[in-house]
Design a protein around this motif. Structure first.
Motif, PDB file in Angstrom:
ATOM      1  N   UNK A  69      -0.310  -3.600  -6.408  1.00  0.00           N
ATOM      2  CA  UNK A  69      -1.164  -4.788  -6.549  1.00  0.00           C
ATOM      3  C   UNK A  69      -0.364  -6.072  -6.684  1.00  0.00           C
ATOM      4  N   UNK A  70       0.819  -6.022  -7.310  1.00  0.00           N
ATOM      5  CA  UNK A  70       1.654  -7.210  -7.472  1.00  0.00           C
ATOM      6  C   UNK A  70       2.317  -7.578  -6.156  1.00  0.00           C
ATOM      7  N   UNK A  72       5.490  -7.047  -5.173  1.00  0.00           N
ATOM      8  CA  UNK A  72       6.904  -7.411  -5.239  1.00  0.00           C
ATOM      9  C   UNK A  72       7.809  -6.535  -4.403  1.00  0.00           C
ATOM     10  N   UNK A  73       7.333  -5.377  -4.009  1.00  0.00           N
ATOM     11  CA  UNK A  73       8.162  -4.461  -3.220  1.00  0.00           C
ATOM     12  C   UNK A  73       7.609  -4.346  -1.791  1.00  0.00           C
ATOM     13  N   UNK A  74       7.677  -5.441  -1.052  1.00  0.00           N
ATOM     14  CA  UNK A  74       7.214  -5.493   0.332  1.00  0.00           C
ATOM     15  C   UNK A  74       5.749  -5.120   0.481  1.00  0.00           C
ATOM     16  N   UNK A  75       4.943  -5.525  -0.494  1.00  0.00           N
ATOM     17  CA  UNK A  75       3.505  -5.248  -0.431  1.00  0.00           C
ATOM     18  C   UNK A  75       3.239  -3.810   0.002  1.00  0.00           C
ATOM     19  N   UNK A  76       3.777  -2.902  -0.770  1.00  0.00           N
ATOM     20  CA  UNK A  76       3.639  -1.485  -0.451  1.00  0.00           C
ATOM     21  C   UNK A  76       2.166  -1.085  -0.348  1.00  0.00           C
ATOM     22  N   UNK A  77       1.834  -0.255   0.610  1.00  0.00           N
ATOM     23  CA  UNK A  77       0.449   0.212   0.716  1.00  0.00           C
ATOM     24  C   UNK A  77       0.125   1.210  -0.402  1.00  0.00           C
ATOM     25  N   UNK A  78      -1.142   1.386  -0.670  1.00  0.00           N
ATOM     26  CA  UNK A  78      -1.576   2.332  -1.717  1.00  0.00           C
ATOM     27  C   UNK A  78      -1.055   3.743  -1.454  1.00  0.00           C
ATOM     28  N   UNK A  79      -0.792   4.069  -0.218  1.00  0.00           N
ATOM     29  CA  UNK A  79      -0.302   5.411   0.114  1.00  0.00           C
ATOM     30  C   UNK A  79       1.075   5.694  -0.494  1.00  0.00           C
ATOM     31  N   UNK A  80       1.797   4.643  -0.930  1.00  0.00           N
ATOM     32  CA  UNK A  80       3.121   4.816  -1.543  1.00  0.00           C
ATOM     33  C   UNK A  80       3.052   5.167  -3.031  1.00  0.00           C
TER      34      UNK A  80
END
Length: 170
Positions: A69-70, A72-80
């Motif tokens: 949600x933040x 900060x890590x390349x807008x990681x998808x929820x699948x991560x």
């Protein structure tokens, strides 16, 4: 690395700025980033875009819903969510420059062996104040001689004449 190993078109501005020899040096550099944080994300991005030879990210934490949600890590998808943070960040960085080797270590700084640490030219702590502890931990492991894993670094050993002087003072 040699001139034929460099993508002159990709690194044209850098080569004009600091020269081919420096760019070749960057390609040979091995960098370890401790902690997959937002700062690690930025430092990693800049190193990868600059063409550093190898970037490794070390972190044992898993991607949380907060990380997603933040962004900060390349807008990681929820699948991560639930995956190792270091691996997810490395995967996000790789498309920026396929010529850079990007790896991950699913361990914290305190769990990295001296053998692994010696593979890197630079070690960068990215986890705020924790980075100080991480760097000290790594430095301590590198300072111990291989033949005497429990002896302190040479700079910390008591000199024989100091020990004798201390005994005389008693």
């Amino acid at each position: 690395a040699s001139m034929s190993d460099i993508d002159v078109k990709r690194y044209d501005r850098q080569i004009r700025l600091w020269g081919l020899e420096t760019q070749l040096g960057l390609q040979g550099a091995q960098v370890l980033l401790l902690g997959a944080t937002g700062l690690c994300n930025e430092i990693g991005k800049n190193l990868v875009l600059a063409g550093v030879g190898h970037v490794c990210i070390a972190d044992s934490a898993l991607v949380s819903t907060s990380d997603v949600s933040v962004g900060g890590l390349f807008s990681l998808p929820r699948s991560c969510v639930g995956q190792n943070r270091a691996a997810a960040l490395a995967e996000g960085l790789q498309p920026l420059n396929p010529q850079v080797e990007i790896t991950s270590e699913p361990r914290d700084a305190c769990d990295l062996s001296a053998e692994l640490l010696r593979r890197f030219h630079y070690v960068i702590g990215t986890a705020g104040i924790q980075a100080v502890s991480d760097i000290c931990s790594c430095t301590g492991r590198l300072a111990v001689k291989e033949d005497s894993p429990t002896s302190p670094p040479a700079a910390k050993r008591q000199r024989a004449d100091d020990a004798a002087g201390a005994a005389d003072a008693l």
